[in-house]
Design an enzyme around this catalytic site. Sequence first.
Site, mmCIF file in Angstrom:
data_model
loop_
_atom_site.group_PDB
_atom_site.id
_atom_site.type_symbol
_atom_site.label_atom_id
_atom_site.label_comp_id
_atom_site.label_asym_id
_atom_site.label_seq_id
_atom_site.Cartn_x
_atom_site.Cartn_y
_atom_site.Cartn_z
ATOM 1 N N GLU A 128 0.953 -1.169 -0.064
ATOM 2 C CA GLU A 128 -0.050 -0.063 -0.020
ATOM 3 C C GLU A 128 0.863 1.175 0.076
ATOM 4 O OE1 GLU A 128 -2.816 -0.230 -0.922
ATOM 5 O OE2 GLU A 128 -4.351 -0.935 0.340
ATOM 6 N N THR A 180 -5.585 7.016 -5.281
ATOM 7 C CA THR A 180 -5.472 7.201 -3.638
ATOM 8 C C THR A 180 -4.755 8.318 -3.301
ATOM 9 O OG1 THR A 180 -6.140 4.900 -3.482
ATOM 10 C CG2 THR A 180 -5.282 6.057 -1.348
HETATM 11 N N1 HSE Z 1 -8.781 4.567 3.569
HETATM 12 C C1 HSE Z 1 -8.092 4.624 2.266
HETATM 13 C C2 HSE Z 1 -8.496 5.884 1.647
HETATM 14 C C3 HSE Z 1 -8.507 3.575 1.531
HETATM 15 O O1 HSE Z 1 -9.734 6.396 1.808
HETATM 16 O O2 HSE Z 1 -7.735 6.735 1.286
HETATM 17 C C4 HSE Z 1 -7.840 3.520 0.277
HETATM 18 O O3 HSE Z 1 -8.296 2.569 -0.528
#
Ligand code: HSE
Length: 307
Positions: A128, A180
């Site tokens: 990630e 993201t």
């Molecule tokens: N919690 C993270 C975000 C998840 O919302 O940035 C990304 O898939």
Amino acid sequence: MKEIKIYCPATIANLVCGFDVLGMCLNEPNDIMYMKLLDEKKVIIHSKDGYKLPSDPAQNTAGAPLLAIIEELDQQIGFEIIIEKHIKPGSGIGSSAASAAGAVVGANHLLKNIFSKEDLVRFAMLGEKVASGVKHADNIAPCIYGGITLIRSIFPLDIISIPSPPLFITVVHPQIEVRTSDARQILRKEVLLKDAIKQWGNIAALVAGFMQNDYALIGRSLEDVIIEPVRSILIPGFDEVKKKCIETGALGGGISGSGPSIFMLSINETIAKNVEVAMKEIYQRIGLDHHTYVTTIKGKGVMSCEL
Ligand code: HSE
């Protein structure tokens, strides 16, 4: 040489109000991987898709966690993987987590399960980090544990599996990409106390709703006063889709992860399919290409089997 096949499920992070702390594992869609052990310290990645993901393991969401495993074990081992991605990168349904979680669960299988699930989450979060620049576990944890997970903390890791009543999930993925990292960049760094109070009330009540099989409470708690107002502007048709789906009978829903996918929870398949029709009608009218899924919660996370 033993070869295994790995099914790496999609996931929905945040579950509307639980930014970075709640996530759910889905039965559909899944990435597929094939993996073999090597007898030298290296990771070889073959991608069988058109997404042009980096093949340098240090830059790849599946490769980085495998390099960390090799370094931690300090033995003459390595991994060769073939990745067939069906979960489009940048879709908001845990594409990078599926690669990272699939890789570490597969490696653990080949290494005769020497690592705990918590160790696997720790390794997979490195994937990630490669994808979005930050470690977060709200896709990784449900991808590895299955079901719904609450991540109370990532340093140290504290992951709690939350039971839930049966739920049907409708996902629409408008064919635009939201990275993201970009979707995190636009968030405000500070929140008002009154918004925080609302948000933690909703998170606590959503978890209580899942645990007490209280569909009405689940529906009332699917409200996000902090992240959604900022991120929803990146998703064409978001407000209309949400309103129409709730009118159609969904309990509620919102942005899946960091978007652009939108998800809705429903109590039965008929409603979930009607919600799908409503989503399609809106995106057809807007003229935006889209994919939809109607699925359920996957109780078990990444699965692997020998070929
Ligand atoms: N919690 C993270 C975000 C998840 O919302 O940035 C990304 O898939």
